[in-house]
Scaffold this active site. Structure first.
Site, short mmCIF file in Angstrom:
data_model
loop_
_atom_site.label_atom_id
_atom_site.label_comp_id
_atom_site.label_asym_id
_atom_site.label_seq_id
_atom_site.Cartn_x
_atom_site.Cartn_y
_atom_site.Cartn_z
CE LYS A 27 -3.71 -0.50 2.43
NZ LYS A 27 -4.31 -0.73 3.76
NE ARG A 97 -5.29 3.40 3.85
CZ ARG A 97 -5.35 3.61 2.54
NH1 ARG A 97 -4.72 4.66 2.00
NH2 ARG A 97 -5.99 2.77 1.76
N GLY A 106 -8.40 -7.23 4.19
CA GLY A 106 -9.20 -7.23 5.41
C GLY A 106 -8.53 -7.88 6.60
CG MET A 108 -3.18 -6.34 8.41
SD MET A 108 -2.36 -7.14 9.77
CE MET A 108 -0.85 -6.29 9.66
NE ARG A 347 -5.73 -4.68 -3.42
CZ ARG A 347 -6.32 -4.75 -2.25
NH1 ARG A 347 -5.62 -4.64 -1.15
NH2 ARG A 347 -7.61 -4.92 -2.16
CG HIS A 469 -13.91 -10.44 3.51
ND1 HIS A 469 -14.26 -11.71 3.89
CD2 HIS A 469 -12.60 -10.31 3.81
CE1 HIS A 469 -13.20 -12.31 4.41
NE2 HIS A 469 -12.18 -11.47 4.39
CB SER A 795 11.73 -42.42 -14.40
OG SER A 795 10.56 -41.73 -14.00
CB CYS A 862 7.09 -40.98 -13.09
SG CYS A 862 7.92 -42.22 -12.10
CE1 TYR A 882 9.38 -38.50 -17.80
CE2 TYR A 882 11.35 -38.70 -19.15
CZ TYR A 882 10.43 -39.25 -18.27
OH TYR A 882 10.56 -40.54 -17.85
#
Ligand code: ADP
Ligand code: MG
Ligand code: MG
Length: 909
Positions: A27, A97, A106, A108, A347, A469, A795, A862, A882
């Site tokens: 903020k 703030r 919400g 704080m 933001r 909210h 693998s 895997c 992979y």
């Protein structure tokens, strides 16, 4: 240079900027940035996150230099705003703030109108000539301060907030229906009553001295960093406690000065579906959290145009400028004071999965961002939302025709959800623990509800708008949400909800279905159906060109594939699974488990016969029956996979897993294979193991019973011959499981290669194939160099490798592993995300040793980890070829791999 603890912003110049999030919090950094790009922002200053850290390291004391810096910054604000903090004639009011690095909606508490007392109130009244407004502000201030700083709150969830109780009481006494009917005298009396209640409830006097008020509020923000809500939120979002919060002190502007004032929140684009439209809500004559608190239902932003065209046009310009500057969709908070616009926050806006992709694709077209940035804009888990189920439209229409539509609210979080109703977070969490699917229903949600929201399939509220909210948090969690469903009458005490004029009373535990894409709330269970993307890719019930969402997905995924190095395979052992995986973009099969095939049809009988046979001939006879089944399975899979690589693992689980358990089954089996019940029971007993995970399984089976390995190899190679003749030149990769010593591997390899030669000769077909092994026992990782002398590929079986590295059985860990996370012994469940410091070291070592011996050693993974974004990134960085994951995770793994590659190349520098 000594540390600087306070950063000023205002009058077109700020000491901070958007890059200083770590120090100033999100903020604070963005307030500074908005000042720097000349947007109208009330002056103020930010106390850094370092002060928060200091505060908790030093028994909740501040650094000694802080006070002087705060006073100096406050003086600057006073000069800029032309008012003086605590002055009786011309008082400056401020807000206090919180603001952490990552936004914690919400979590704080914010205090507004700070600096008011019985004396400064008089000054304000003279200045504004608006006593009602001033007393309304005073009333709000005392209420917030009493709640947040002095901690006068309701003690349990059924109790009404003590301040709201006083307000309601007065409203009744005066016969008012709306807060707006309060006169300034009423409000003045409320202030006095509030102060008395505070004294009575907490023992504290309400502080009249503005300086004392200020430091009280600053301390409360720092303390709120450790409150329960914040702790839960941080845990859910992996935010470290060390980050701390900043505190922003900012000159007040007033949206509650009358009908030409107001306040609102908006997104520069639609955060639900990503459309490029201004999207938000406002309320006239309102302050602060009124819009998001859901007390009055706000108006859509477009109506501001009617209310005040000048301000609306100004906002539109701000919207454009912000996107041009930040190159992203922004979330803003603003206040209008007597027709003048002020920006209070901006933001980067949270968005749903569909919106994230749409915005990323649109912004590339609009030349706001590059392809690589677009890829970095979408979180891999967000892709899940495009694959989430929706309701069957016909079924839904029928339900609505039959009058089961209870009500309609706002479509705040897209998707379809169905579950049992619970009215508070506590009950919801318990029901979830019992294994129920739940819908959390609240009048409005607050941060206290986080746990319940997290446990739910969907969230339904009766109050609050698209930016309430509930809506915000649902979007972030990727939950289905219907908000602001006004007609719902929810009774927390009776645990029921109903709608006037509808015959239903929905009780706790009853099923409802909510559609977060349309806002519909329907009584009873509704079947869900695959999403549009799934219908194009899998069900093929929609043509690609007929789905807009699919079009965007398709475009986005071409960029994803362009920017990734890691290949993505899938774990599949059925042709249809394999086909789905290919539709999701799988480039091969990384793990085909042959044991799953043993359960299909009546094959299990032959498997059991094989296990129960005493001699090799008996086993061979049973295996001969299995051979055609296995061969057909592989033929079908090879056909689906075309030329793509397929890794097949030889039989892995302990044999007793295939044996019958019930008396009836045993009897049936005895008849079928011509033996006695006792014989079978004897054999079952003899196969019993104390620790099957470390017992007779994996390659150990193939060593005891080479004919099993031989049959499986033969099935694979014969299938290879079949598809070769059809023109599919598959190169099967045969994988020996659970190797700990290279000699185990060599023995199995010899059988496989011998069988390959035989099959080639018999069928007169030449084909290529690879033989390799799983690395899933620590000893295999440690001796990888020796193993790579023979094995053509590795693998990593990270499930077993994790179990054996930790000495921890995954299937038994459910009862104690959660405590490890709770007590922060482990940051994450190692079965979910690769344990980089332990298992990871073994993997790294094995990769290095293996490739020292065989430069082009093909290496993959895997385990379950192959579809988890952080683990995919880790595998990319290890240089694996992979990852392999379940079909539905393939798109997520593709995106995670692309992001890892872009990040690795130094993005965004
Ligand atoms: P959150 O982090 O919960 O969003 P904020 O610090 O943004 O809390 O404060 C909540 C609301 O309070 C803001 O959206 C804004 O409407 C109001 N507010 C905060 N500071 C001021 C101020 N200086 N002047 C007017 N309103 C303010
Ligand atoms: Mg707040
Ligand atoms: Mg805010």
């Amino acid at each position: 240079m000594p540390k600087k603890y306070v950063y000023y912003f205002g009058a077109g110049k700020a000491e901070g900027d958007a890059k200083m999030k770590n120090l100033l919090g999100g903020k604070g950094a963005n307030l500074a940035e908005m000042v720097n790009i000349k947007l109208p922002v009330p002056a103020g200053f930010t106390i850094t996150t370092e002060v928060c850290t200091y505060f908790y390291k030093n028994h909740k004391k501040y650094p000694p230099e802080l006070k002087k810096e705060v006073l100096a910054a406050l003086a600057k604000v006073e000069r800029t705003m032309g008012a003086k903090f605590g002055d009786v004639k011309n008082p400056l009011l401020v807000s206090v703030r919180s603001g952490a690095r990552a936004s914690m909606p919400g979590m704080m508490d914010t205090i507004l109108n700070l600096g008011l007392n019985d004396k400064t109130v008089e000054g304000m009244i003279k200045k504004t000539k608006n006593p009602r407004f001033v007393y309304d502000s005073y009333r709000r201030f005392v209420q917030m301060y009493g709640d947040v700083v002095l901690d006068l709150k309701s003690t349990d969830k059924h109790q009404v907030d003590p301040f709201e109780e006083i307000i309601e009481h007065r409203k009744k006494a005066k016969g008012y229906t709306d807060d707006l009917e309060f006169t300034s005298e009423d409000l003045k009396d409320l202030v006095a009553e509030f102060k008395t209640a505070i004294k009575k409830g907490t023992g504290f006097d309400f502080p009249d001295d503005p300086m004392e008020q200020l430091w009280g509020a600053v301390g409360a923000v720092f303390r709120s960093w450790m409150n329960d809500r914040a702790l839960v939120y941080r845990k859910l979002n992996n935010i470290p406690v060390e980050w701390g919060t900043a505190v922003n002190v900012q000159a007040m502007v007033f949206g509650n000065m009358g009908d030409t004032s107001g306040t609102g929140v908006a997104f520069t684009r639609n955060p639900s579906n990503g459309d490029n439209e201004f999207y938000g809500e406002f309320l006239m004559n309102a302050q602060g959290e009124d819009v998001v608190a859901g007390i009055r239902t706000p108006l859509p932003i477009i109506q501001l145009k009617k209310e005040n065209k000048k301000v609306y046009d100004q906002l539109e310009k701000v919207r454009k400028n912000l996107e041009l500057h930040y190159h992203d969709m922004m979330d803003i908070e603003f206040t209008i004071q007597e027709e003048t616009l002020y920006m209070l926050q901006c933001r980067v806006g949270k968005r749903t999965g569909p919106a994230a992709i749409k915005i990323a694709v649109d912004m590339v077209r609009e030349k706001l961002i590059k392809e690589k940035e677009a890829v970095m804009r979408v979180d891999p888990e967000q892709l899940n939302q495009l694959l989430r189920p929706i309701f069957d439209l016909k079924e839904k229409d029928n339900a609505i025709k039959n009058g089961r539509l209870l009500a309609k609210g706002l479509n705040a979080g897209p998707g379809a959800a169905c579950g049992k109703v619970y009215f508070n977070s506590y009950d919801a969490v318990n029901a979830k623990a019992r294994g129920e699917k739940i819908i959390l229903v609240r009048i409005e949600t607050s941060p206290e509800d986080i746990r319940g929201m997290n446990a739910s399939e969907g969230i339904l509220t009766s109050r609050g708008g698209m930016t309430s909210h509930a809506a915000l948090v649902a979007r972030q969690m990727g939950k289905v949400c219907v908000a602001g469903c006004g007609p719902l009458e929810i009774d927390y005490l009776l645990k029921t909800m109903k709608v006037d004029g509808k015959p239903y009373i929905v009780k706790e535990g009853d099923y409802i279905s909510i559609d977060g894409s349309t806002g519909e709330v329907i009584v009873d269970q509704l079947e869900t159906r695959p999403s549009e993307v799934l219908q194009v890719l899998i069900n093929k019930t929609i043509k690609p060109k007929d789905s807009k969402i699919y079009g965007v997905y398709e475009k986005f995924m071409t960029w994803v594939d362009k920017h990734r190095r890691l290949k993505i395979r899938t774990n599949a052992d059925q042709p249809d699974q394999s086909e789905n995986a290919v539709a999701f973009g799988a480039e091969g099969i990384g793990l085909c488990r042959t044991e799953h095939m043993f359960f299909g049809g009546d094959r299990i009988d032959s498997v059991r016969e094989m296990i129960l046979a005493y001699r090799e001939e008996g086993r061979k006879k049973a295996l001969e029956k299995l051979l055609p089944y296995q061969r057909l399975d592989f033929v079908e899979i090879f056909r689906v996979m075309k030329q793509r690589p397929v890794t097949i693992r030889l039989l892995d689980p302990p044999l007793h897993e295939f044996l019958p358990h019930t008396e009836i089954e045993i009897r049936k089996l005895a008849v079928m294979i011509g033996t006695t019940v006792d014989e079978i029971k004897y054999k079952i007993n003899s196969l019993h193991e104390f620790n099957p995970m470390l017992g007779h399984r994996g390659c150990r089976l193939g060593i005891s019973f080479p004919e099993i390995t031989e049959m499986q190899a033969r099935a694979i190679f014969e299938a290879t011959c079949v598809v070769h003749k059809e023109g599919i030149k598959v190169i099967p990769e045969i994988m020996v499981p659970l190797i700990s010593h290279v000699n185990e591997y060599k023995l199995q390899e010899a059988i496989i290669r011998r069988t390959a030669e035989q099959v080639m000769k018999e069928k007169k077909v030449k084909f290529n194939y690879l033989v390799g092994t799983m690395i899933e026992i620590p000893r295999a990782a440690i001796t990888a160099g020796a193993i790579a002398q023979s094995a053509e590929f590795f693998s990593f079986g990270t499930n077993d490798l994790t179990q054996m590295t930790y000495g921890l059985s995954r299937d038994d860990s459910g009862s104690f592993l959660p405590a490890y996370i709770e007590n922060e012994i482990l940051q994450r469940d190692p079965f979910e995300s690769i344990d980089v410091d332990g298992v990871g070291i073994l993997m790294e070592f094995a990769v290095r040793k293996g490739r020292e011996v065989r430069k082009d050693l093909k290496i993959g993974i895997c385990g379950e980890h192959g579809g988890e974004p952080d683990s995919v990134e880790y595998c990319h960085n290890l240089g694996l070829d992979y990852v392999s994951c379940s079909p539905f995770r393939v798109p997520i793994a593709r995106l995670a791999a692309a992001r890892a590659n872009i990040k690795n190349a130094g993005y965004p520098h």
